[in-house]
Design a protein around this motif. Structure first.
Motif, PDB file in Angstrom:
ATOM      1  N   GLN A  61      41.755  35.521  38.697  1.00 55.00           N
ATOM      2  CA  GLN A  61      41.696  34.471  37.688  1.00 55.00           C
ATOM      3  C   GLN A  61      42.402  33.197  38.156  1.00 55.00           C
ATOM      4  O   GLN A  61      42.067  32.093  37.717  1.00 55.00           O
ATOM      5  N   SER A  62      43.349  33.371  39.046  1.00 52.36           N
ATOM      6  CA  SER A  62      44.109  32.214  39.541  1.00 52.36           C
ATOM      7  C   SER A  62      43.419  31.493  40.695  1.00 52.36           C
ATOM      8  O   SER A  62      43.869  30.433  41.139  1.00 52.36           O
ATOM      9  N   VAL A  63      42.338  32.057  41.186  1.00 49.57           N
ATOM     10  CA  VAL A  63      41.615  31.479  42.326  1.00 49.57           C
ATOM     11  C   VAL A  63      40.571  30.481  41.829  1.00 49.57           C
ATOM     12  O   VAL A  63      39.832  30.759  40.883  1.00 49.57           O
ATOM     13  N   ASP A  64      40.540  29.326  42.485  1.00 52.56           N
ATOM     14  CA  ASP A  64      39.467  28.361  42.208  1.00 52.56           C
ATOM     15  C   ASP A  64      38.252  28.816  43.019  1.00 52.56           C
ATOM     16  O   ASP A  64      38.034  28.380  44.154  1.00 52.56           O
ATOM     17  N   ALA A  65      37.477  29.717  42.433  1.00 53.65           N
ATOM     18  CA  ALA A  65      36.403  30.381  43.171  1.00 53.65           C
ATOM     19  C   ALA A  65      35.331  29.392  43.620  1.00 53.65           C
ATOM     20  O   ALA A  65      34.794  29.508  44.727  1.00 53.65           O
ATOM     21  N   ARG A  66      35.007  28.429  42.791  1.00 48.02           N
ATOM     22  CA  ARG A  66      33.973  27.458  43.157  1.00 48.02           C
ATOM     23  C   ARG A  66      34.419  26.621  44.355  1.00 48.02           C
ATOM     24  O   ARG A  66      33.637  26.372  45.276  1.00 48.02           O
ATOM     25  N   LYS A  67      35.661  26.211  44.365  1.00 46.06           N
ATOM     26  CA  LYS A  67      36.199  25.429  45.476  1.00 46.06           C
ATOM     27  C   LYS A  67      36.207  26.258  46.754  1.00 46.06           C
ATOM     28  O   LYS A  67      35.869  25.758  47.842  1.00 46.06           O
ATOM     29  N   LEU A  68      36.567  27.530  46.629  1.00 49.01           N
ATOM     30  CA  LEU A  68      36.596  28.415  47.795  1.00 49.01           C
ATOM     31  C   LEU A  68      35.188  28.598  48.365  1.00 49.01           C
ATOM     32  O   LEU A  68      34.997  28.596  49.583  1.00 49.01           O
ATOM     33  N   ALA A  69      34.212  28.723  47.490  1.00 54.55           N
ATOM     34  CA  ALA A  69      32.825  28.880  47.934  1.00 54.55           C
ATOM     35  C   ALA A  69      32.342  27.632  48.662  1.00 54.55           C
ATOM     36  O   ALA A  69      31.700  27.718  49.714  1.00 54.55           O
ATOM     37  N   LEU A  70      32.646  26.469  48.106  1.00 54.48           N
ATOM     38  CA  LEU A  70      32.231  25.223  48.751  1.00 54.48           C
ATOM     39  C   LEU A  70      32.889  25.058  50.114  1.00 54.48           C
ATOM     40  O   LEU A  70      32.258  24.592  51.066  1.00 54.48           O
ATOM     41  N   SER A  71      34.147  25.443  50.223  1.00 53.96           N
ATOM     42  CA  SER A  71      34.848  25.370  51.501  1.00 53.96           C
ATOM     43  C   SER A  71      34.170  26.258  52.535  1.00 53.96           C
ATOM     44  O   SER A  71      34.014  25.884  53.697  1.00 53.96           O
ATOM     45  N   LEU A  72      33.755  27.440  52.086  1.00 55.30           N
ATOM     46  CA  LEU A  72      33.065  28.364  52.991  1.00 55.30           C
ATOM     47  C   LEU A  72      31.727  27.783  53.443  1.00 55.30           C
ATOM     48  O   LEU A  72      31.418  27.752  54.646  1.00 55.30           O
ATOM     49  N   LEU A  73      30.934  27.307  52.492  1.00 52.41           N
ATOM     50  CA  LEU A  73      29.586  26.847  52.802  1.00 52.41           C
ATOM     51  C   LEU A  73      29.572  25.551  53.609  1.00 52.41           C
ATOM     52  O   LEU A  73      28.674  25.341  54.436  1.00 52.41           O
ATOM     53  N   LEU A  74      30.558  24.689  53.375  1.00 53.34           N
ATOM     54  CA  LEU A  74      30.561  23.387  54.033  1.00 53.34           C
ATOM     55  C   LEU A  74      31.276  23.387  55.376  1.00 53.34           C
ATOM     56  O   LEU A  74      30.995  22.534  56.229  1.00 53.34           O
TER      57      LEU A  74
END
Length: 225
Positions: free
Chosen positions: A142-155
């Motif tokens: 719950q404390s993870v900004d999952a969307r930001k982490l996904a974008l970091s991975l993809l970009l």
């Protein structure tokens, strides 16, 4: 279930034996009747391989060891759909064909991220977090900004496109837990009555060269016994 049609390449014209994996009945007598099924040799020519795990078709037209294939399928039989995607995706992206590599991959493929659906960035981020950390509590997620982490991975990371999804291996290391001779301990089902560690008595008691047997097992018949 995986099915393999096995034959003896040294005996042209001899009948083939179709074996279902994981092995649920004693097929060793049928294999021995055509001169294959050795416990230590890759002496079974896999004329065809089919079933629920498409990546194993790459074993077709190769020599396999029936016990190695049985162990590999038992490992994969416990995988969920996501783990199967990880296993098959990494096998393709890294070009793994050898049985030893495939068995060892079952122990570490879960640390790779395989994306099959790009429509939900939050889900991708949460899955990636679990992959790289090996798990997490609900509070931690719950404390993870999952969307930001996904974008970091993809970009910022290079993914490899495979038939099983886009693979990000996250620096996964293939450890040699299986050395080609000694199967790592793996409890396949709850029917085990006795587990025995088999080692060469000439080696030290803490040797890593250990084969684990779970009884009861299908025993190979020996003449005169």
């Amino acid at each position: 279930m995986v099915y393999a049609t096995l034959s003896n390449s040294n005996r042209p014209g001899s009948p083939a034996v179709t074996v279902g994996f994981p092995i649920t009945e004693n097929v060793y007598a049928d294999l021995e009747s055509i001169g294959i099924g050795n416990a230590t040799e890759r002496d079974c020519y896999a004329a065809s391989v089919g079933g629920d795990i498409p990546i194993l078709k790459r074993l077709e037209k190769t020599a396999v060891n029936v016990d190695e294939l049985d162990y590999l399928v038992k490992r994969l039989d416990s995988f969920d759909r996501r783990e199967l995607a990880q296993f098959q995706g990494v096998a393709v992206s890294r070009g793994y064909f050898d049985m030893t590599e495939l068995i060892n991959l079952t122990f570490c493929c879960q640390s790779a991220t395989v994306i099959q659906d790009f429509s939900d960035l939050a889900s991708i981020g949460r899955a990636h977090y679990l992959d790289i950390h090996g798990g997490a509590t609900a509070e931690e997620l719950q404390s993870v900004d999952a969307r930001k982490l996904a974008l970091s991975l993809l970009l910022n990371k290079d993914g490899k496109v495979t038939p099983y999804g886009v693979v990000y291996d996250n620096g996964m290391q293939l450890e040699q837990l299986y050395d080609g001779q000694h199967f790592p301990d793996y409890l396949y089902n709850g029917n085990t009555v006795l587990t025995a560690a088999m080692t060469d008595r000439r080696l030290s008691e803490d040797t890593a060269l250990t084969t684990w047997l779970h009884f009861p097992i299908f025993c190979r018949e020996t003449a005169g016994m």
